[in-house]
Design an enzyme around this catalytic site. Structure first.
Site, PDB file in Angstrom:
ATOM      1  N   HIS A  49    -108.915-112.880 -18.780  1.00  0.00           N
ATOM      2  CA  HIS A  49    -110.001-111.914 -18.917  1.00  0.00           C
ATOM      3  C   HIS A  49    -111.355-112.570 -19.152  1.00  0.00           C
ATOM      4  O   HIS A  49    -112.395-111.940 -18.936  1.00  0.00           O
ATOM      5  CB  HIS A  49    -109.702-110.943 -20.053  1.00  0.00           C
ATOM      6  CG  HIS A  49    -108.535-110.045 -19.791  1.00  0.00           C
ATOM      7  ND1 HIS A  49    -108.501-109.163 -18.741  1.00  0.00           N
ATOM      8  CD2 HIS A  49    -107.352-109.905 -20.441  1.00  0.00           C
ATOM      9  CE1 HIS A  49    -107.350-108.495 -18.746  1.00  0.00           C
ATOM     10  NE2 HIS A  49    -106.637-108.942 -19.752  1.00  0.00           N
ATOM     11  N   ASP A 179    -101.825-103.286 -23.357  1.00  0.00           N
ATOM     12  CA  ASP A 179    -101.323-102.882 -22.046  1.00  0.00           C
ATOM     13  C   ASP A 179    -100.002-102.135 -22.159  1.00  0.00           C
ATOM     14  O   ASP A 179     -99.728-101.219 -21.373  1.00  0.00           O
ATOM     15  CB  ASP A 179    -101.179-104.105 -21.134  1.00  0.00           C
ATOM     16  CG  ASP A 179    -102.510-104.557 -20.557  1.00  0.00           C
ATOM     17  OD1 ASP A 179    -103.428-103.726 -20.486  1.00  0.00           O
ATOM     18  OD2 ASP A 179    -102.631-105.734 -20.185  1.00  0.00           O
TER      19      ASP A 179
END
Length: 262
Positions: A49, A179
């Site tokens: 990320h 997630d």
């Protein structure tokens, strides 16, 4: 020369908490010694990320080796060439996100472990051995000291936790709780009974196969303690941006709360 010290793995093997800190926005090598002094065991250098380059990640990894904190790098899923290059240039572990099956876990071991565990190519000298020529014993020691962690981030992955934990060469099953919650339709509900059950199943799988359970994305302290009490040992404790913002906000709030004097 075969020994390689990985303090993150040392803590796990003693049954202690192994505490990591996410590195996503910091670019300078001072972060290695700073986080060591702050009390952490490993850096979670985030190339999934974050916008950190492979060169910057390598420099931080080298500084971490010298400081005595373990440099562990998260790569994008399937980007094995990035992983092996960083292992060749100082990293002591790799985190692979979004792993769903035992077959994927076996592929990861094949790509990231030296023979006979896998088929990772050899570079003649690496910084872990001060660039001395490596021997077969040195490769075996790196296989033993490196941490290979897979992230479970879906209901399907949790359902396969036992099969994934059974794969030789995988060390850590790290739950990516953000997630996972999204996949379950429970965004942000990190203490929901379904999430607790996912932790329970993963911890049980790790115990059955002598692997270590990990936690990421949970930063509420009572909930962190709950999962640690259940058996989590590899803990992503927070990240550079969150720590910076938290401390900065606290100081600004204090100063702006000082009453004005005439």
């Amino acid at each position: 020369m075969a020994m390689v010290r990985n303090v993150a793995r040392d803590k796990l093997e003693r049954g202690d908490l192994s505490l990591g800190v996410g590195i996503r926005v910091v670019r300078s090598i001072e972060i290695a010694k700073t986080m060591l002094i702050a009390g952490y065991d490993w850096l979670f250098i985030d190339l999934e990320h974050g916008a950190i380059s492979i060169e910057t990640a390598g420099q931080i990894a080298l500084a971490a080796l010298d400081a005595g904190i373990a440099p562990i790098v998260r790569i994008p899923n399937g980007e094995f060439s990035i992983a092996t290059r960083l292992l060749d240039n100082g990293a002591l572990g790799i985190v692979i996100p979004h792993v769903e099956t035992a077959e994927e876990a076996r592929t990861i071991v094949e790509k990231l472990r030296y023979p006979p565990q896998g088929h990772r190519g050899i570079m003649g000298s690496v910084p872990q051995y001060a660039y001395a020529t490596m021997t077969a014993a040195d490769m075996a020691a790196l296989n033993a000291s490196n941490i290979i962690a897979v992230m479970l981030e879906s209901r399907n992955a949790i359902g396969n936790a036992d099969a994934i934990a059974a794969v030789p060469g995988i060390d850590v099953l790290l739950i990516g709780t953000n997630d996972l919650c999204l996949d379950m339709g429970l965004p942000g509900d990190f203490g929901h009974p379904q999430v607790v059950d996912a932790y329970s199943r993963t911890i049980a799988a790790c115990r059955a196969h002598k692997k270590w359970p990990g936690m990421g994305g949970v930063y509420d302290e009572p909930l962190m303690q709950k999962y640690v009490d259940m058996g989590v040992r590899f803990v992503l404790s927070g990240g550079d941006l969150g720590f910076l913002m938290g401390a900065a906000r606290q100081r600004a709030k204090f100063l702006r709360g000082i009453p004005k004097r005439a």
